[in-house]
Enzyme design. Structure first.
Site, short mmCIF file in Angstrom:
data_model
loop_
_atom_site.label_atom_id
_atom_site.label_comp_id
_atom_site.label_asym_id
_atom_site.label_seq_id
_atom_site.Cartn_x
_atom_site.Cartn_y
_atom_site.Cartn_z
N VAL A 283 0.83 -1.21 0.00
CA VAL A 283 0.00 0.00 0.00
C VAL A 283 0.86 1.25 0.00
CG1 VAL A 283 -1.70 1.32 1.31
CG2 VAL A 283 -1.94 -1.16 1.09
N GLY B 44 -7.92 -16.02 -1.65
CA GLY B 44 -6.72 -15.98 -0.80
C GLY B 44 -6.15 -14.58 -0.83
N CYS C 197 -5.77 -9.72 1.71
CA CYS C 197 -6.91 -8.88 2.10
C CYS C 197 -8.14 -9.66 2.54
CB CYS C 197 -7.27 -7.94 0.94
SG CYS C 197 -6.02 -6.70 0.59
#
Length: 447
Positions: free
Chosen positions: A11, A261, A264
Site C-alpha cells: 500500500v 486468498g 486482504c
C-alpha cells in the site's frame, strides 16, 4: 505539498509512487535498510505490473525519494501517511495494531503544526480516533489533523486502481483535514472520481464492509458451482454471466474457483468478524463466508487427490502458485493446500508460476520448480491449473500432452473451453461445468 509515506509495503509504495506521479514531492520511509537500498536503485521489492517503471521515472524527475529515518523527513512534511502492516494477531483473528502505534510514536516527536496525518492502512473502526488521542498525549500542544483514507487496491492492478478508482473515501474530524485530503486527490476529482466523505469510523468500516461483501460474492458463486455439478446441463459460466447482467448484482467477483486468498479477503473477513463479536454484533454471513472459503480450499485439494486415484508413484504438475495472476503473493493461496495434500500423500509435485516460485520454494523445498509449464508437466499424471495467468490460457496443448504420462487436466479456474483440451486428447475436468464423477479409469489404472 510535501508528503511522507511511512511504510514501503504494497500500500505504501503504490500510494507514494502514484502521488509522485500526480506531481507531489513524496518521500517513502522504511526501517528495513535493504528495501530502501533496492528502491534507491529503482528496484521494487514487490512485483506489481508497471510499478518499477514509475519508480524510475519519478525518481529521475526528482519527485520521489526513499529514506530510512523519519526524523529527516517528517518535520518538513505537510502530510504524513501511515501505511504500515496490520497483520492478524498471533493469538487470534483480530488485527495486530502494533506497527500502527509504533509508527505513531516514531513520527509524533517530529510533526509540525498544521500537519495532516492520514491513516492509509486497513484498521478496525476506532483506530484513527486512538491515533489522534495518542498523538495528543505525546504532543499536547501540537495543532494537527487525522484523516482516515482506506485503500481499495487490488494486487496486479493496483496502479490502475489508484489512478482511476471507483471512489476515494475520506474519514475526517476537522475542516483542515478535509481540505488537505481533497487537495491531494484533486487530480482524481477532475476526472469525475467520486470523493466520499465520512466520519473517521465510517471510513474505517467501509473498507471492511466492502471486502467482506466481495468475499461473500466469491463464496456464493463457488457454492452455486457445486450445485451446477449436480444438475445435468448446468454451466456455472453461463449462470454467472446471466446473474451478472443484473445491475443490482454486477458481474465482478462472480468467477467460480478454488476459493479466495491473498493478503486482504481472508485477513479482513476474520478481523471484521472478530471485531463484530467483540462489540456484540456478530456477523453471521461473514462468519459463514470464512468457513465456506476454508472448506472450499480443502475440498478442491481433496478433489485433485481423489481424481488422480491411487497416489502411489504419481506425479502432478501444479500450474500457478500465487493467489491471483500478476502478483507474486502466495499468502493463503488456494494452491498451497493442493500442494500440501499431494506431498502428504506421497505424490511427486512439479510446479510452475511466472512470479511466485522464489517465495514458494522456501516453503516447499521438495517441490520440483520448473522454468515453464511444459517442463512442469514432464512425466505428470495430471496438470492442475490453480491461477489464471495468461501464459496458462495460451498453453500449447499438444506440447503439454506429449510431456505428460497421462493427459489429464484439472482446471480449477475454468480458463479453457471444455472442448479444446478434449480435442487435443486430454481428459478435461473443470468446476461447475461437469457432473461430479470418479477418477478417470485411465488415471486410476496407471502404476
Amino acid at each position: 505539498m510535501i508528503i511522507t509515506i511511512i511504510g514501503t509495503g504494497y500500500v505504501g509504495l503504490v500510494t507514494g509512487v502514484c502521488l509522485s506521479e500526480f506531481g507531489f514531492d513524496v518521500t517513502c520511509v522504511d526501517n528495513v535498510p535493504e528495501k530502501i537500498a533496492l528502491l534507491k536503485n529503482n528496484v521494487s521489492p514487490i512485483y506489481e505490473p508497471g510499478l518499477e517503471q514509475m519508480i524510475r521515472s519519478n525518481s529521475e524527475a526528482g519527485r520521489l525519494h526513499f529514506h530510512g529515518d523519519v526524523a529527516q523527513c517528517v518535520p518538513e512534511s505537510n502530510v504524513v501517511f501511515l501505511a504500515v502492516g496490520t497483520p492478524s494477531a498471533a493469538s487470534g483473528d483480530e488485527i495486530d495494531l502494533t506497527y500502527v502505534f509504533s509508527a505513531v510514536d516514531d513520527i509524533a516527536p517530529h510533526l509540525s503544526d498544521g500537519t495532516v496525518v492520514i491513516v492509509k492502512c486497513t484498521v478496525v473502526p476506532g483506530t484513527c480516533q486512538t491515533v489522534k488521542e495518542r498523538i495528543e498525549k505525546l504532543r499536547p500542544d501540537l495543532d494537527f489533523s487525522v484523516v482516515s483514507n482506506p485503500e481499495f487496491l487490488r494486487e496486479g492492478s493496483a496502479i490502475q486502481d489508484f489512478m482511476r478508482p471507483d471512489r476515494v473515501v475520506l474519514g475526517i474530524h476537522d475542516e483542515r483535514g478535509r481540505e488537505v485530503a481533497e487537495a491531494l486527490y484533486r487530480p482524481l476529482k477532475l476526472q469525475d472520481t467520486p470523493i466520499s466523505i465520512a466520519s473517521l469510523s465510517g471510513a474505517e468500516m467501509s473498507k471492511y464492509a466492502s471486502n467482506a461483501f466481495l468475499a461473500m460474492k466469491v463464496s456464493f458463486i463457488n457454492g452455486i458451482a457445486d450445485l451446477c455439478e449436480k444438475v445435468d446441463g448446468s454451466n456455472i459460466i453461463e449462470v454467472s454471466e446471466i446473474i451478472g447482467l443484473d445491475d443490482r448484482i454486477g458481474d465482478k467477483f462472480l468467477r467460480a474457483g478454488p476459493g479466495f486468498g491473498g493478503s486482504c479477503f481472508p485477513k479482513d473477513t476474520r478481523a471484521l468478524a472478530a471485531f463484530a463479536r467483540k462489540v456484540g454484533a456478530p456477523q453471521e454471513l461473514v462468519e459463514t463466508t470464512i468457513r465456506a472459503n476454508e472448506t472450499r480450499k480443502d475440498n478442491m485439494a481433496r478433489r485433485v487427490l481423489e481424481t488422480i486415484g491411487d497416489p502411489a508413484g504419481k506425479t502432478v504438475a501444479v500450474l500457478g502458485i500465487s493467489f491471483k495472476p500478476d502478483t507474486d503473493d502466495i499468502r493463503e493461496s488456494p494452491a498451497l493446500p493442493v500442494v500440501e495434500l499431494l506431498i502428504e500423500n506421497g505424490v511427486k509435485v512439479r510446479a510452475f508460476d511466472p512470479k511466485a516460485m522464489e517465495s514458494a520454494a522456501e516453503l516447499y523445498p521438495d517441490v520440483i520448480w520448473a522454468s515453464d509449464p511444459y517442463e512442469a508437466a514432464i512425466g505428470a499424471h495430471a496438470v492442475v491449473i490453480m491461477t489464471e495467468w495468461n501464459v496458462l490460457r495460451a498453453l500449447e496443448l499438444d506440447r503439454l500432452r506429449e510431456a505428460m504420462a497421462v493427459p489429464l487436466m484439472i482446471d480449477l479456474r475454468n480458463i479453457h473451453r471444455r472442448k479444446e483440451p478434449t480435442r487435443h486428447g486430454f481428459t478435461y475436468l473443470s468446476i461447475g461445468r461437469d457432473r461430479a464423477k470418479p477418477a478417470p479409469a485411465e488415471v486410476a489404472a496407471v502404476d
